[in-house]
Design a protein around this motif. Structure first.
Motif, PDB file in Angstrom:
ATOM      1  N   GLN A 279       0.804  -1.220   0.000  1.00 25.84           N
ATOM      2  CA  GLN A 279       0.000   0.000   0.000  1.00 25.84           C
ATOM      3  C   GLN A 279       0.838   1.272   0.000  1.00 25.84           C
ATOM      4  O   GLN A 279       0.310   2.362   0.196  1.00 25.84           O
ATOM      5  N   GLY A 280       2.121   1.150  -0.251  1.00 30.27           N
ATOM      6  CA  GLY A 280       2.969   2.321  -0.354  1.00 30.27           C
ATOM      7  C   GLY A 280       4.420   1.952  -0.114  1.00 30.27           C
ATOM      8  O   GLY A 280       4.726   0.989   0.594  1.00 30.27           O
ATOM      9  N   SER A 281       5.323   2.707  -0.736  1.00 33.31           N
ATOM     10  CA  SER A 281       6.752   2.444  -0.543  1.00 33.31           C
ATOM     11  C   SER A 281       7.551   3.679  -0.908  1.00 33.31           C
ATOM     12  O   SER A 281       7.094   4.542  -1.663  1.00 33.31           O
ATOM     13  N   VAL A 282       8.767   3.760  -0.364  1.00 33.98           N
ATOM     14  CA  VAL A 282       9.724   4.798  -0.729  1.00 33.98           C
ATOM     15  C   VAL A 282      11.111   4.182  -0.612  1.00 33.98           C
ATOM     16  O   VAL A 282      11.362   3.348   0.269  1.00 33.98           O
ATOM     17  N   ALA A 283      12.023   4.543  -1.523  1.00 31.47           N
ATOM     18  CA  ALA A 283      13.375   3.988  -1.514  1.00 31.47           C
ATOM     19  C   ALA A 283      14.361   5.032  -2.014  1.00 31.47           C
ATOM     20  O   ALA A 283      14.030   5.888  -2.836  1.00 31.47           O
ATOM     21  N   LEU A 284      15.577   4.953  -1.495  1.00 31.50           N
ATOM     22  CA  LEU A 284      16.672   5.846  -1.884  1.00 31.50           C
ATOM     23  C   LEU A 284      17.894   4.995  -2.172  1.00 31.50           C
ATOM     24  O   LEU A 284      18.214   4.081  -1.407  1.00 31.50           O
ATOM     25  N   ASN A 285      18.581   5.284  -3.285  1.00 25.21           N
ATOM     26  CA  ASN A 285      19.790   4.525  -3.594  1.00 25.21           C
ATOM     27  C   ASN A 285      20.905   5.448  -4.064  1.00 25.21           C
ATOM     28  O   ASN A 285      20.667   6.567  -4.528  1.00 25.21           O
ATOM     29  N   GLY A 286      22.112   4.947  -3.924  1.00 25.30           N
ATOM     30  CA  GLY A 286      23.298   5.613  -4.433  1.00 25.30           C
ATOM     31  C   GLY A 286      24.195   4.604  -5.126  1.00 25.30           C
ATOM     32  O   GLY A 286      24.258   3.440  -4.722  1.00 25.30           O
ATOM     33  N   ALA A 287      24.872   5.039  -6.194  1.00 21.50           N
ATOM     34  CA  ALA A 287      25.732   4.142  -6.964  1.00 21.50           C
ATOM     35  C   ALA A 287      27.117   4.755  -7.119  1.00 21.50           C
ATOM     36  O   ALA A 287      27.254   5.971  -7.305  1.00 21.50           O
ATOM     37  N   TRP A 288      28.121   3.902  -7.028  1.00 19.23           N
ATOM     38  CA  TRP A 288      29.512   4.311  -7.188  1.00 19.23           C
ATOM     39  C   TRP A 288      30.149   3.473  -8.298  1.00 19.23           C
ATOM     40  O   TRP A 288      29.874   2.275  -8.429  1.00 19.23           O
ATOM     41  N   LYS A 289      31.010   4.086  -9.089  1.00 19.98           N
ATOM     42  CA  LYS A 289      31.790   3.355 -10.080  1.00 19.98           C
ATOM     43  C   LYS A 289      33.146   3.019  -9.473  1.00 19.98           C
ATOM     44  O   LYS A 289      33.869   3.898  -9.008  1.00 19.98           O
ATOM     45  N   LEU A 290      33.475   1.728  -9.474  1.00 20.67           N
ATOM     46  CA  LEU A 290      34.750   1.240  -8.953  1.00 20.67           C
ATOM     47  C   LEU A 290      35.630   0.886 -10.133  1.00 20.67           C
ATOM     48  O   LEU A 290      35.834  -0.268 -10.468  1.00 20.67           O
ATOM     49  N   GLY A 291      36.113   1.915 -10.811  1.00 25.92           N
ATOM     50  CA  GLY A 291      36.820   1.698 -12.061  1.00 25.92           C
ATOM     51  C   GLY A 291      35.869   1.857 -13.230  1.00 25.92           C
ATOM     52  O   GLY A 291      34.707   2.230 -13.082  1.00 25.92           O
ATOM     53  N   GLU A 292      36.361   1.536 -14.423  1.00 24.49           N
ATOM     54  CA  GLU A 292      35.574   1.759 -15.620  1.00 24.49           C
ATOM     55  C   GLU A 292      34.459   0.732 -15.816  1.00 24.49           C
ATOM     56  O   GLU A 292      33.436   1.031 -16.417  1.00 24.49           O
ATOM     57  N   GLN A 293      34.638  -0.482 -15.292  1.00 23.27           N
ATOM     58  CA  GLN A 293      33.712  -1.559 -15.617  1.00 23.27           C
ATOM     59  C   GLN A 293      32.946  -2.106 -14.415  1.00 23.27           C
ATOM     60  O   GLN A 293      32.092  -2.988 -14.589  1.00 23.27           O
ATOM     61  N   THR A 294      33.206  -1.632 -13.216  1.00 26.17           N
ATOM     62  CA  THR A 294      32.605  -2.192 -12.008  1.00 26.17           C
ATOM     63  C   THR A 294      31.813  -1.123 -11.272  1.00 26.17           C
ATOM     64  O   THR A 294      32.260   0.019 -11.167  1.00 26.17           O
ATOM     65  N   SER A 295      30.637  -1.500 -10.759  1.00 27.54           N
ATOM     66  CA  SER A 295      29.759  -0.557 -10.063  1.00 27.54           C
ATOM     67  C   SER A 295      29.213  -1.186  -8.799  1.00 27.54           C
ATOM     68  O   SER A 295      29.017  -2.403  -8.711  1.00 27.54           O
ATOM     69  N   LEU A 296      28.940  -0.326  -7.820  1.00 27.37           N
ATOM     70  CA  LEU A 296      28.363  -0.744  -6.542  1.00 27.37           C
ATOM     71  C   LEU A 296      27.117   0.080  -6.282  1.00 27.37           C
ATOM     72  O   LEU A 296      27.143   1.313  -6.392  1.00 27.37           O
ATOM     73  N   LEU A 297      26.021  -0.590  -5.939  1.00 25.10           N
ATOM     74  CA  LEU A 297      24.757   0.079  -5.650  1.00 25.10           C
ATOM     75  C   LEU A 297      24.317  -0.270  -4.239  1.00 25.10           C
ATOM     76  O   LEU A 297      24.305  -1.436  -3.850  1.00 25.10           O
ATOM     77  N   LEU A 298      23.938   0.758  -3.464  1.00 23.69           N
ATOM     78  CA  LEU A 298      23.414   0.579  -2.116  1.00 23.69           C
ATOM     79  C   LEU A 298      22.042   1.236  -2.056  1.00 23.69           C
ATOM     80  O   LEU A 298      21.899   2.412  -2.421  1.00 23.69           O
ATOM     81  N   GLN A 299      21.042   0.486  -1.602  1.00 21.03           N
ATOM     82  CA  GLN A 299      19.680   1.018  -1.549  1.00 21.03           C
ATOM     83  C   GLN A 299      19.030   0.672  -0.221  1.00 21.03           C
ATOM     84  O   GLN A 299      19.195  -0.426   0.307  1.00 21.03           O
ATOM     85  N   GLY A 300      18.274   1.623   0.314  1.00 18.40           N
ATOM     86  CA  GLY A 300      17.468   1.398   1.504  1.00 18.40           C
ATOM     87  C   GLY A 300      16.036   1.778   1.209  1.00 18.40           C
ATOM     88  O   GLY A 300      15.773   2.696   0.417  1.00 18.40           O
ATOM     89  N   GLY A 301      15.081   1.087   1.848  1.00 24.91           N
ATOM     90  CA  GLY A 301      13.692   1.371   1.546  1.00 24.91           C
ATOM     91  C   GLY A 301      12.747   1.055   2.687  1.00 24.91           C
ATOM     92  O   GLY A 301      13.097   0.361   3.657  1.00 24.91           O
ATOM     93  N   TYR A 302      11.546   1.591   2.554  1.00 24.09           N
ATOM     94  CA  TYR A 302      10.459   1.405   3.521  1.00 24.09           C
ATOM     95  C   TYR A 302       9.196   1.064   2.747  1.00 24.09           C
ATOM     96  O   TYR A 302       8.897   1.697   1.721  1.00 24.09           O
ATOM     97  N   GLU A 303       8.429   0.071   3.232  1.00 23.23           N
ATOM     98  CA  GLU A 303       7.209  -0.349   2.546  1.00 23.23           C
ATOM     99  C   GLU A 303       6.092  -0.627   3.551  1.00 23.23           C
ATOM    100  O   GLU A 303       6.353  -1.073   4.674  1.00 23.23           O
ATOM    101  N   GLN A 304       4.863  -0.374   3.116  1.00 21.14           N
ATOM    102  CA  GLN A 304       3.682  -0.615   3.950  1.00 21.14           C
ATOM    103  C   GLN A 304       2.840  -1.729   3.336  1.00 21.14           C
ATOM    104  O   GLN A 304       2.680  -1.787   2.116  1.00 21.14           O
ATOM    105  N   TYR A 305       2.264  -2.585   4.203  1.00 19.08           N
ATOM    106  CA  TYR A 305       1.469  -3.718   3.769  1.00 19.08           C
ATOM    107  C   TYR A 305       0.217  -3.870   4.619  1.00 19.08           C
ATOM    108  O   TYR A 305       0.144  -3.400   5.751  1.00 19.08           O
ATOM    109  N   GLU A 306      -0.742  -4.602   4.042  1.00 14.91           N
ATOM    110  CA  GLU A 306      -1.921  -5.019   4.800  1.00 14.91           C
ATOM    111  C   GLU A 306      -2.259  -6.455   4.447  1.00 14.91           C
ATOM    112  O   GLU A 306      -2.385  -6.804   3.275  1.00 14.91           O
TER     113      GLU A 306
END
Length: 327
Positions: A279-306
């Motif tokens: 019944q609703g959600s919100v999320a925030l993420n950030g991404a970093w490039k570790l060199g030309e070919q490698t990437s790291l993504l970190l995401q946190g989120g909150y969600e509502q359910y019934e």
């Protein structure tokens, strides 16, 4: 993947194909550009009567052949710790999900961009341990509907999309057919339509995507009579370039309003099979490039359910990590 179990799982997988979102296009010297990603997620539930926490991990491998098409294959394992000892409860819920996707591009002189035809397929196996078997008894009033328990689940998700050559505007339309076959003979289907629009602004530094969800269930008892759900999802991504704050390559913000049940998220390559009505959600993420070919993504989120069957409103928080590499 899961729905009630892990709103994040949905997100997980949601997050699954997110690796494609934080990689800049590169010009490949070889006809094939390959990529691989590993991911993990941890989530916890607040005020949930049936669920305590969730852990998931998986990997994906894929490739694109010139500008003609490509494929992605993956596997995800998710485990949900349950709580309680009455009907409808479980000790542990395990899910094994296999994913396979193929796509090809079509170019015509009459359109200022490319049309992509894509087909995603999922095979998911759920195994719930414990006397309550997560509500899969003969009487759904005992424990929480039919959206969890020992089951075989198959999903077919065709998608057609269009993207302008200058990458400033895109559309897609997806249809998903999901078949849920539970031990004991309980079987039902879910059908989903997802019209989507995306557009860039401030050059190509920002991308906004709006997606509608309409989901119809074949069985009125699965979600306590609410067999038609509608939701709107919005996503915003900003790319910093070479000198972003904290070394960030990009940041993203997303949210969902409305109601959706057993949703298929084609961006994340996730099926929300084990959750209740989101019944609703919100999320925030950030991404970093570790060199030309490698990437790291970190995401946190909150969600509502019934959980409509047992009248249980609850929420979940999660953190998701994705490491990807291409060559």
């Amino acid at each position: 993947m899961k729905k009630g179990q892990f709103s994040p799982i949905g997100l997980v997988g949601g997050c699954l194909l997110l690796n494609a979102a934080f990689g800049l296009p590169v010009e490949a010297a070889e006809p094939w550009e390959m990529r691989v990603a590993a991911q993990t997620v941890y989530g916890s539930y607040n005020d949930a009567d049936l669920r305590d926490s969730l852990f998931g991990a998986g990997f994906f491998i894929g490739g694109d052949y010139l500008e003609k098409g490509g494929f992605t294959a993956g596997y995800t394992y998710t485990e949900v710790d349950g709580k309680g000892s009455g009907p409808g409860t479980f000790d542990t819920l395990e899910e094994n999900a296999a994913y396979l996707s193929g796509k090809f591009h079509v170019y015509t002189d009459s359109l200022p961009g490319k049309v992509t035809w894509r087909l995603d397929a999922y095979y998911i196996s759920d195994d719930a341990s414990g006397t309550g078997n997560n509500g899969q008894g003969s009487d759904s009033s005992q424990g929480g509907g039919s959206s969890a328990g020992d089951a075989d689940i198959g999903v077919a998700n065709p998608i057609v999309s269009f993207l302008r050559n200058d990458k400033t505007l895109g559309f897609d339309l997806g249809y998903a057919y999901s078949d849920y076959d539970y031990d004991g003979g309980n079987e039902f289907q879910a059908q989903q339509l997802t019209p989507t629009i995306g557009f860039a602004f401030d050059g190509l530094a920002n991308w906004v995507q709006l997606r509608g969800y309409y989901i119809h269930l074949s069985d009125d008892d699965v979600n306590d009579g609410n067999n038609d759900t509608v939701a709107l999802e919005a996503k915003w991504t900003h790319w910093f370039g070479p000198s972003g704050p904290l070394g960030l390559h990009s940041v993203g913000l997303s949210g969902m309003l409305g109601e959706r049940f057993l949703a298929v998220d084609s961006d994340a390559a996730v099926v929300y099979t084990l959750a209740d009505e989101q019944q609703g959600s919100v999320a925030l993420n950030g991404a970093w490039k570790l060199g030309e070919q490698t990437s790291l993504l970190l995401q946190g989120g909150y969600e509502q359910y019934e959980n409509r069957v047992i009248n249980n409103d609850y929420d979940s928080t999660y953190i998701y990590l994705n490491l990807s590499h291409k060559w």
